[in-house]
Design an enzyme around this catalytic site. Structure first.
Site, PDB file in Angstrom:
ATOM      1  N   ASP A 231     -18.500   4.707   2.572  1.00 24.26           N
ATOM      2  CA  ASP A 231     -17.322   5.438   2.820  1.00 24.26           C
ATOM      3  C   ASP A 231     -17.191   5.299   4.208  1.00 24.26           C
ATOM      4  OD1 ASP A 231     -16.196   7.859   3.282  1.00 24.26           O
ATOM      5  OD2 ASP A 231     -16.643   8.474   1.321  1.00 24.26           O
TER       6      ASP A 231
ATOM      7  N   ASN B 153      -7.329   1.779   7.995  1.00 25.49           N
ATOM      8  CA  ASN B 153      -6.384   1.523   7.052  1.00 25.49           C
ATOM      9  C   ASN B 153      -6.810   2.256   6.511  1.00 25.49           C
ATOM     10  OD1 ASN B 153      -4.406   0.423   5.277  1.00 25.49           O
ATOM     11  ND2 ASN B 153      -6.155   1.055   4.251  1.00 25.49           N
TER      12      ASN B 153
ATOM     13  N   TYR C 128      -3.988  16.638   6.422  1.00 30.19           N
ATOM     14  CA  TYR C 128      -3.212  14.861   6.524  1.00 30.19           C
ATOM     15  C   TYR C 128      -2.723  14.382   7.837  1.00 30.19           C
ATOM     16  CZ  TYR C 128      -0.944  10.043   4.940  1.00 30.19           C
ATOM     17  OH  TYR C 128      -0.589   9.076   4.970  1.00 30.19           O
ATOM     18  N   GLY C 129      -1.447  15.324   7.575  1.00 29.35           N
ATOM     19  CA  GLY C 129      -0.392  15.274   8.855  1.00 29.35           C
ATOM     20  C   GLY C 129      -1.306  15.370  10.673  1.00 29.35           C
ATOM     21  N   ALA C 130      -2.032  17.019  10.505  1.00 36.42           N
ATOM     22  CA  ALA C 130      -2.926  16.693  11.496  1.00 36.42           C
ATOM     23  C   ALA C 130      -3.585  15.779  11.740  1.00 36.42           C
ATOM     24  CB  ALA C 130      -3.813  18.105  11.485  1.00 36.42           C
TER      25      ALA C 130
ATOM     26  N   LYS D  30      -3.213  12.518  11.065  1.00 36.49           N
ATOM     27  CA  LYS D  30      -2.736  11.164  11.516  1.00 36.49           C
ATOM     28  C   LYS D  30      -2.460  11.155  13.036  1.00 36.49           C
ATOM     29  CE  LYS D  30      -3.242   8.544   8.066  1.00 36.49           C
ATOM     30  NZ  LYS D  30      -3.766   6.924   8.032  1.00 36.49           N
TER      31      LYS D  30
HETATM   32  N1  LIG Z   1       1.693   4.626   0.176  1.00 33.34           N
HETATM   33  C1  LIG Z   1       2.462   5.164   1.823  1.00 33.34           C
HETATM   34  O1  LIG Z   1       3.493   5.632   1.176  1.00 33.34           O
HETATM   35  C2  LIG Z   1       1.304   5.826   2.668  1.00 33.34           C
HETATM   36  C3  LIG Z   1       2.838   6.221   3.465  1.00 33.34           C
HETATM   37  C4  LIG Z   1       2.623   6.571   5.396  1.00 33.34           C
HETATM   38  C5  LIG Z   1       0.556   5.736   5.563  1.00 33.34           C
HETATM   39  N2  LIG Z   1      -0.016   5.338   4.305  1.00 33.34           N
HETATM   40  C6  LIG Z   1      -0.895   4.915   4.753  1.00 33.34           C
HETATM   41  O2  LIG Z   1      -1.271   3.516   4.844  1.00 33.34           O
HETATM   42  C7  LIG Z   1      -2.571   3.098   4.823  1.00 33.34           C
HETATM   43  C8  LIG Z   1      -3.152   2.712   3.159  1.00 33.34           C
HETATM   44  O3  LIG Z   1      -2.630   4.134   2.181  1.00 33.34           O
HETATM   45  P1  LIG Z   1      -2.470   3.080   0.981  1.00 33.34           P
HETATM   46  O4  LIG Z   1      -1.300   4.125   0.461  1.00 33.34           O
HETATM   47  O5  LIG Z   1      -2.058   1.606   0.930  1.00 33.34           O
HETATM   48  O6  LIG Z   1      -4.094   4.054   0.226  1.00 33.34           O
HETATM   49  P2  LIG Z   1      -4.273   2.662  -1.501  1.00 33.34           P
HETATM   50  O7  LIG Z   1      -3.009   2.279  -2.119  1.00 33.34           O
HETATM   51  O8  LIG Z   1      -5.146   4.185  -2.104  1.00 33.34           O
HETATM   52  O9  LIG Z   1      -5.262   2.050  -0.740  1.00 33.34           O
HETATM   53  C9  LIG Z   1      -6.574   2.824  -0.015  1.00 33.34           C
HETATM   54  C10 LIG Z   1      -7.981   1.686   0.412  1.00 33.34           C
HETATM   55  O10 LIG Z   1      -8.714   2.494   1.250  1.00 33.34           O
HETATM   56  C11 LIG Z   1     -10.555   2.684   0.768  1.00 33.34           C
HETATM   57  N3  LIG Z   1     -10.749   3.676   1.243  1.00 33.34           N
HETATM   58  C12 LIG Z   1     -10.096   5.250   0.422  1.00 33.34           C
HETATM   59  N4  LIG Z   1     -10.775   5.787   1.219  1.00 33.34           N
HETATM   60  C13 LIG Z   1     -11.703   5.061   1.956  1.00 33.34           C
HETATM   61  C14 LIG Z   1     -13.455   6.146   3.096  1.00 33.34           C
HETATM   62  N5  LIG Z   1     -13.246   6.995   3.204  1.00 33.34           N
HETATM   63  N6  LIG Z   1     -14.006   5.243   3.110  1.00 33.34           N
HETATM   64  C15 LIG Z   1     -14.037   2.877   3.153  1.00 33.34           C
HETATM   65  N7  LIG Z   1     -12.787   2.734   2.248  1.00 33.34           N
HETATM   66  C16 LIG Z   1     -11.735   3.885   1.821  1.00 33.34           C
HETATM   67  C17 LIG Z   1      -9.670   2.185  -1.052  1.00 33.34           C
HETATM   68  O11 LIG Z   1     -10.573   1.659  -1.519  1.00 33.34           O
HETATM   69  P3  LIG Z   1     -11.643   2.433  -2.759  1.00 33.34           P
HETATM   70  O12 LIG Z   1     -11.185   3.939  -3.547  1.00 33.34           O
HETATM   71  O13 LIG Z   1     -13.155   1.993  -2.944  1.00 33.34           O
HETATM   72  O14 LIG Z   1     -12.690   3.094  -1.260  1.00 33.34           O
HETATM   73  C18 LIG Z   1      -8.891   1.190  -1.068  1.00 33.34           C
HETATM   74  O15 LIG Z   1      -8.670  -0.302  -1.010  1.00 33.34           O
HETATM   75  C19 LIG Z   1      -3.082   4.814   4.969  1.00 33.34           C
HETATM   76  O16 LIG Z   1      -3.851   5.246   6.028  1.00 33.34           O
HETATM   77  C20 LIG Z   1      -1.946   6.139   4.840  1.00 33.34           C
HETATM   78  O17 LIG Z   1      -2.220   6.469   4.957  1.00 33.34           O
HETATM   79  C21 LIG Z   1      -0.207   5.165   3.779  1.00 33.34           C
END
Ligand SMILES: NC(=O)c1ccc[n+]([C@@H]2O[C@H](COP(=O)([O-])OP(=O)(O)OC[C@H]3O[C@@H](n4cnc5c(N)ncnc54)[C@H](OP(=O)(O)O)[C@@H]3O)[C@@H](O)[C@H]2O)c1
Length: 244
Positions: free
Chosen positions: A58, A91, A158-160, A162
């Site tokens: 984590d 990420n 979450y917004g804060a 980011k």
């Molecule tokens: N999806 C959207 O619409 C969206 C929009 C704007 C921004 N974002 C940003 O894009 C990025 C990727 O998001 P996503 O939608 O691709 O997320 P996702 O599909 O939920 O994937 C998240 C990844 O991060 C890992 N993870 C989560 N928490 C973790 C932790 N505490 N430590 C280590 N690894 C962790 C997860 O694996 P494990 O669960 O095994 O740890 C997974 O590999 C994030 O920064 C998110 O805020 C996403």
């Protein structure tokens, strides 16, 4: 070979970006909490013929971060001595407690937990890896969100986080002229995180990470513009205009 560290690389954007980098010849260090899914990811990424190391844990855990920094330093140290880290992608991220809730219903512990993953962890990793980044004029990409700029009900923690991540990232860019630092808004993506934010909603109209966000990040890495906050869709549009 250039080397990248991508946190949270087993699904969604992190997985798609790691795949795109592996295809393009990058050596990778990838992380996530679920060790089995990480092992499967590492195995698939190695099929592209380059070095891939997974570190399960984590990002909010300081012991895990020390392990990640140690592995990265080992990976980038060749027979001739230490080389550098070309790319650090923050990420991994959390939305906080689900369902998303108004700030009045959010405990201080909940807020602290969101900041630990989304703000403190990226800062700590950047700090540990700064010498490796400086050695090669590397790039830090912090995955941001429009929620870091807009003020959506229930998205406050979450917004804060980011907004803070953007600020720290662009500040380190100002402080360390030899590196590039970007806050990258990927736009909405069809991922587990997005579905968790919109339970029961059909999110099939959102693009997959490989459709907009990953090409946008690749365009950012190729063009290396001035430090700043960029939207993947804008980077992609600019690339398309140049190509046509
Ligand atoms: N999806 C959207 O619409 C969206 C929009 C704007 C921004 N974002 C940003 O894009 C990025 C990727 O998001 P996503 O939608 O691709 O997320 P996702 O599909 O939920 O994937 C998240 C990844 O991060 C890992 N993870 C989560 N928490 C973790 C932790 N505490 N430590 C280590 N690894 C962790 C997860 O694996 P494990 O669960 O095994 O740890 C997974 O590999 C994030 O920064 C998110 O805020 C996403």
């Amino acid at each position: 070979m250039p080397t990248a560290l991508v946190t949270g690389a087993t699904q969604g954007l992190g997985r798609a970006l790691a795949e795109a980098l592996a295809v393009r010849g990058w050596d990778l260090v990838v992380t996530a909490r679920d060790a089995d899914r990480l092992a499967q990811t590492v195995s698939a990424l190695r099929d592209h013929g380059h070095d891939v190391v997974g570190v399960a844990g984590d990002v909010s855990d300081a012991v895990h971060r020390d392990a990640v920094a140690g592995v990265v330093t080992g990976v980038v140290t060749g027979p001739a001595g230490p080389d550098g880290l070309d790319l650090l992608v923050h990420n991994a991220s959390t939305l906080g407690p689900l369902p998303l809730r108004p700030l009045g219903d959010l405990s201080t512990d909940d807020l602290a937990a969101v900041l630990a993953v989304n703000v403190v962890a990226p800062h700590a990793l950047t700090r540990s890896l700064l010498p490796s980044l400086e050695a090669v004029g590397g790039t830090v990409v912090a995955i941001s969100s429009d929620a870091g700029v807009e003020h959506y009900e229930t998205w406050g923690a979450y917004g804060a986080s980011k907004a803070a991540l953007d600020h720290l990232t662009l500040t380190v860019g100002a402080e360390v002229p030899s590196i590039r630092a970007y806050a990258l808004d990927p736009g909405d993506m069809r991922t587990a995180l997005h579905q968790a934010a919109f339970p029961g909603e059909d999110i099939g109209d959102r693009p997959l990470p490989e459709e907009v966000a990953v090409p946008g990040i690749l365009a950012l890495l190729a063009s290396r513009p001035a430090n700043g906050r960029y939207r993947a869709a804008d980077l992609l549009a600019t690339t398309s205009e140049v190509a046509s």
